[in-house]
Enzyme design. Structure first.
Site, short mmCIF file in Angstrom:
data_model
loop_
_atom_site.label_atom_id
_atom_site.label_comp_id
_atom_site.label_asym_id
_atom_site.label_seq_id
_atom_site.Cartn_x
_atom_site.Cartn_y
_atom_site.Cartn_z
N ARG A 138 23.75 -57.93 61.79
CA ARG A 138 23.94 -59.36 61.97
C ARG A 138 25.41 -59.73 61.83
NH1 ARG A 138 19.60 -62.54 58.37
NH2 ARG A 138 21.52 -63.61 57.83
N ARG B 141 16.72 -74.77 51.02
CA ARG B 141 17.97 -74.09 50.67
C ARG B 141 18.75 -74.86 49.60
NH1 ARG B 141 18.33 -69.89 54.23
NH2 ARG B 141 20.39 -69.13 54.67
N ARG C 45 28.17 -67.05 51.43
CA ARG C 45 26.73 -67.35 51.29
C ARG C 45 26.27 -67.25 49.84
NH1 ARG C 45 23.21 -63.87 55.09
NH2 ARG C 45 24.95 -62.46 55.23
N ARG D 63 22.77 -53.57 55.77
CA ARG D 63 21.55 -53.99 56.49
C ARG D 63 21.70 -53.84 58.01
NH1 ARG D 63 18.91 -59.61 54.98
NH2 ARG D 63 20.95 -60.45 55.51
N LYS E 89 13.71 -61.04 50.75
CA LYS E 89 12.75 -62.01 51.28
C LYS E 89 12.12 -61.54 52.60
CE LYS E 89 15.84 -65.06 51.22
NZ LYS E 89 16.73 -66.18 51.47
P1 AMP Z 1 19.36 -66.48 56.85
O1 AMP Z 1 18.82 -65.69 57.98
O2 AMP Z 1 18.28 -67.09 56.02
O3 AMP Z 1 20.37 -65.73 56.05
O4 AMP Z 1 20.14 -67.72 57.50
C1 AMP Z 1 21.29 -67.54 58.31
C2 AMP Z 1 22.07 -68.83 58.46
O5 AMP Z 1 21.22 -69.84 59.08
C3 AMP Z 1 22.51 -69.49 57.14
O6 AMP Z 1 23.72 -68.92 56.65
C4 AMP Z 1 22.68 -70.95 57.58
O7 AMP Z 1 23.86 -71.12 58.34
C5 AMP Z 1 21.49 -71.14 58.52
N1 AMP Z 1 20.28 -71.60 57.80
C6 AMP Z 1 19.12 -70.90 57.57
N2 AMP Z 1 18.23 -71.63 56.88
C7 AMP Z 1 18.81 -72.84 56.65
C8 AMP Z 1 18.41 -74.02 55.97
N3 AMP Z 1 17.22 -74.12 55.36
N4 AMP Z 1 19.28 -75.07 55.95
C9 AMP Z 1 20.48 -74.98 56.53
N5 AMP Z 1 20.94 -73.90 57.19
C10 AMP Z 1 20.11 -72.82 57.25
#
Ligand code: AMP
Length: 222
Positions: free
Chosen positions: A163, A89, A174, A128, A14
Site C-alpha cells: 500500500r 476513527r 497515522r 505488509r 484488524k
Molecule cells: P485504513 O485502510 O483503515 O488504514 O485507512 C486508510 C486511510 O483511509 C486512512 O489513513 C484515512 O485517510 C482514510 N480513512 C479510513 N477510514 C476513515 C475514517 N473512518 N474516517 C476518515 N478517514 C478514514
C-alpha cells in the site's frame, strides 16, 4: 451474532482477524479504508481528492464516511452481523455512529480493542503486502506470513503489492493521529461497558481464540 467494532492502531491485525471471523461466522467485513481506496480508484475529481488524503495519512470528511457506513450496514449481507474496521476513527465519529444506529434501530454490539507494542507495529506495517486479486495479507519480515514465491499470492497467484501509505513517514503520521484522536473512543466505549481489550502480539490462533470466546460469551449474555 453481535456486530463488532475493531478498535486498534493500523497494523494491529484488524484486517487479518476480520477476514478470519468472516470465514468462521460469516461476518461481513466493512473496512472504510477499502471503501475509500475503491472510490479513489475511479480517478475522478472526488476519487483523486480521496487518494491524496489517504496517501498523506489524512482523514477523509465525516460526511463521506457516514454515507458509506449507513449504506453498507443496511445491505442484506450485513443482516447476520458485520465488523467495522477503520470506523469510528475519533470520538466525533463514535457519536455520529450512535446516531446512525439509533435512526436505524440497530444495536452497537461489542467493541474489541486490539493492542500491540509500537516496535512490533512498525515491522508489521512496513513489511505488509497485499494480494491485488483476493486481498490476502502477507508480511515479508515474518517467516510464517511470507508468500511462498516472492511477489505472488499463495492462494490465487495474483500480484502482491505494498500500500502507498505503508511507508515509515505515513505510518508515523497515522500512529500519532491514532493516539491523539482515536484513544478517547476507548474511554467512551469503556463507560458504555462494551469494550474488550485483546493482546494482539501473539500467535494468530491465540488472539483469534480470545476474540471467539468474547463473541461466544457475549452471545450467552444476551
Ligand atoms: P485504513 O485502510 O483503515 O488504514 O485507512 C486508510 C486511510 O483511509 C486512512 O489513513 C484515512 O485517510 C482514510 N480513512 C479510513 N477510514 C476513515 C475514517 N473512518 N474516517 C476518515 N478517514 C478514514
Amino acid at each position: 451474532m453481535k456486530n463488532i467494532i475493531f478498535l486498534a492502531v493500523q497494523g494491529a491485525g484488524k484486517g487479518t482477524f476480520a477476514k478470519l471471523l468472516k470465514e468462521e461466522y460469516g461476518y461481513t467485513h466493512i473496512s472504510t479504508g477499502d471503501i475509500l481506496r475503491e472510490r479513489a480508484s475511479v480517478g475522478d475529481e472526488l476519487g483523486n481528492e480521496i487518494k491524496n488524503l489517504i496517501d498523506n495519512g489524512v482523514f477523509v470528511s465525516d460526511d463521506i464516511i457516514y454515507q458509506a457506513i449507513e449504506y453498507k450496514i443496511t445491505q442484506p449481507e450485513c443482516e447476520n452481523g458485520y465488523i467495522l474496521d477503520g470506523f469510528p476513527r475519533n470520538l466525533e465519529q463514535a457519536k455520529g455512529y450512535d446516531k446512525i444506529l439509533e435512526k436505524l434501530g440497530k444495536e452497537l454490539g461489542v467493541v474489541i480493542n486490539l493492542v500491540i507494542p509500537d516496535e512490533i507495529l512498525k515491522q508489521r506495517i512496513i513489511g505488509r503486502r497485499i494480494c491485488a486479486d483476493c486481498g490476502a495479507i502477507y508480511n515479508i519480515y515474518d517467516k510464517a506470513l511470507q508468500p511462498r514465491v516472492e511477489g505472488k499470492c499463495d492462494k490465487c497467484e495474483g500480484d502482491i503489492y505494498q500500500r502507498a501509505d505503508d511507508n515509515e513517514e505515513s505510518m508515523k503520521k497515522r500512529v500519532d493521529t491514532y493516539y491523539k484522536v482515536t484513544e478517547p473512543i476507548i474511554d467512551y466505549y469503556k463507560q458504555q461497558g462494551v469494550l474488550k481489550t485483546v493482546n494482539s502480539n501473539r500467535k494468530i490462533e491465540e488472539t483469534l481464540n480470545e476474540i471467539k470466546e468474547i463473541l461466544e460469551s457475549e452471545d450467552v449474555d444476551n
